[in-house]
Design an enzyme around this catalytic site. Structure first.
Site, PDB file in Angstrom:
ATOM      1  CB  ALA A  46      -0.897  -0.035   1.225  1.00  0.00           C
ATOM      2  CG  ASP A 225      -3.569  -3.850   0.920  1.00  0.00           C
ATOM      3  OD1 ASP A 225      -3.327  -4.664   1.675  1.00  0.00           O
ATOM      4  OD2 ASP A 225      -2.735  -3.268   0.175  1.00  0.00           O
ATOM      5  CE  LYS A 236      -1.890  -9.695  -1.368  1.00  0.00           C
ATOM      6  NZ  LYS A 236      -2.439  -9.365  -2.626  1.00  0.00           N
TER       7      LYS A 236
HETATM    8  O1  MRU Z   1      -1.087  -7.401  -3.423  1.00  0.00           O
HETATM    9  P1  MRU Z   1       0.194  -6.704  -2.536  1.00  0.00           P
HETATM   10  O2  MRU Z   1       1.212  -7.412  -2.701  1.00  0.00           O
HETATM   11  O3  MRU Z   1       0.338  -5.130  -3.038  1.00  0.00           O
HETATM   12  O4  MRU Z   1      -0.562  -6.751  -1.281  1.00  0.00           O
HETATM   13  C1  MRU Z   1       0.070  -6.096  -0.038  1.00  0.00           C
HETATM   14  C2  MRU Z   1      -0.305  -6.352   1.319  1.00  0.00           C
HETATM   15  O5  MRU Z   1      -1.321  -6.857   1.424  1.00  0.00           O
HETATM   16  C3  MRU Z   1       0.462  -5.518   2.465  1.00  0.00           C
HETATM   17  O6  MRU Z   1       0.211  -6.591   3.545  1.00  0.00           O
HETATM   18  C4  MRU Z   1      -0.120  -4.299   2.538  1.00  0.00           C
HETATM   19  O7  MRU Z   1      -0.326  -3.517   1.567  1.00  0.00           O
HETATM   20  C5  MRU Z   1       0.543  -3.492   3.614  1.00  0.00           C
HETATM   21  S1  MRU Z   1       2.291  -3.198   2.991  1.00  0.00           S
HETATM   22  C6  MRU Z   1       2.847  -2.045   4.279  1.00  0.00           C
END
Ligand code: MRU
Length: 328
Positions: A46, A225, A236
């Site tokens: 994110a 996110d 995720k």
């Molecule tokens: O699909 P992605 O790899 O962008 O998903 C990322 C995540 O779910 C992370 O846990 C979230 O963005 C937090 S990152 C500090």
């Protein structure tokens, strides 16, 4: 090491699709290339996609002399991925500077770039202190996906907490879920933990709850996110089962995220748009179909952990004690 930066009038990003095999950067010189990098998860996480989006608007401002055209490009960038609120948030932060010209847009985007590093360090130390006030050292941690330096400009959110524990000599072992289907845990979190010399193991996603209820970890620390106004937390897919297991085991479930991930305009988790990605990410493996050709796949990229399963949310400026009834 910076995950992304502004270099020679381009957005330079570590190509996360190539890790851990190769550490190479992709230089985006057009808005389409920035959008493609966000969609393909060249840059992901994110906070990182937020900063990439802001730098993308800076690029658009350099390439278009008509402010209306830059606004249209900003709209396209903000829509590249729907779930992480940081992307739209960052684009909206730079938007007011479009009228003042490309240098002003770039200056604001670079301000967000620097602020992300500061925010992650602050929340990492705050989260580590909170854990050490409750759990005897060394602290064993379960995490999911990659909320490390690669998901931010550097340092990380959930892995920022882990790093801070490690710096204090108070970290035990980290269990990282592999994170199907794109393996952010197995490829990226494991790579970061290995680089830092941290004791770690990768487990399949389905094993995460067992690691928790068998007492192999003292806490779960994950990123987010989007955090809704009522504390429901989107992260995720595969995070929610860890929260249920943590509640069952009576251990803290800690969400580590910058304030920019909190979206008070979203009342609760059911209002969050969950990205659905290409079914081929599930049905194919290494370019080969693994499910029967007639079998469809539903590729939900995120899930929502209800607030009643969240212990705290730690940000750069506060601890939100969700279990005690506090809300963002
Ligand atoms: O699909 P992605 O790899 O962008 O998903 C990322 C995540 O779910 C992370 O846990 C979230 O963005 C937090 S990152 C500090």
């Amino acid at each position: 090491m910076l995950t992304l930066e502004w270099k020679n009038d381009r957005v330079s990003m570590i190509d996360q699709t190539r890790l851990p095999g190769e550490l190479v950067s992709l230089e985006a010189g057009t808005v389409d290339e920035v959008i493609d990098a966000i969609k393909r998860l060249v840059v992901r996480g994110a906070p990182a996609i937020g900063v990439a989006g802001a730098l993308g608007v800076a690029l658009a401002a350099r390439l278009n002399s008509d402010p209306a055209a830059v606004h249209a490009e900003a709209d396209r960038i903000a829509e590249a991925r729907p779930t992480a609120v940081n992307l739209r948030w960052a684009v909206e932060q730079v938007r007011p500077f479009i009228a003042a010209g490309p240098d002003a847009v770039l200056a604001k985007a670079l301000e967000l770039h620097a602020a992300d590093i500061e925010a992650n360090r602050a929340l990492g130390y705050r989260g580590a202190e909170w854990l050490l006030e409750r759990i005897p050292s060394p602290v064993n941690v379960q995490t999911h996906c990659n909320a490390g330096g690669l998901a931010c400009v550097e340092w990380g959110t959930a892995l920022g907490v882990v790093r801070a524990l490690h710096e204090k000599g108070s970290l035990g072992r980290v269990f990282a879920d592999e994170t199907r289907p794109l393996l952010q845990g197995a490829r990226l979190t494991a790579w970061e933990l290995d680089q830092m010399g941290i004791d770690h193991m990768v487990v399949v996603d389905g094993a995460g709850p067992t690691v928790i209820v068998r007492g192999m970890v003292d806490c779960v620390v994950v990123g987010a996110d989007r955090i809704a106004a009522n504390g429901d937390t989107c992260n995720k897919v595969g995070t929610f089962p860890l929260a249920m297991a943590a509640a069952r085991a009576g251990i803290p479930f800690v969400v580590a995220a910058p304030e920019s991930t909190i979206d008070v305009a979203t009342p609760n988790g059911s209002a969050i748009h969950i990205e659905e990605r290409d079914p081929a990410e599930i049905s194919d493996w290494n370019g080969r179909r693994i499910t029967p050709t007639a079998t469809p796949a539903l590729n939900l990229a995120f899930d929502v952990t209800p607030a009643d399963l969240v212990t705290i949310i730690v940000t750069e400026s506060r601890i939100i004690n969700v279990a005690a009834g506090e809300r963002p």
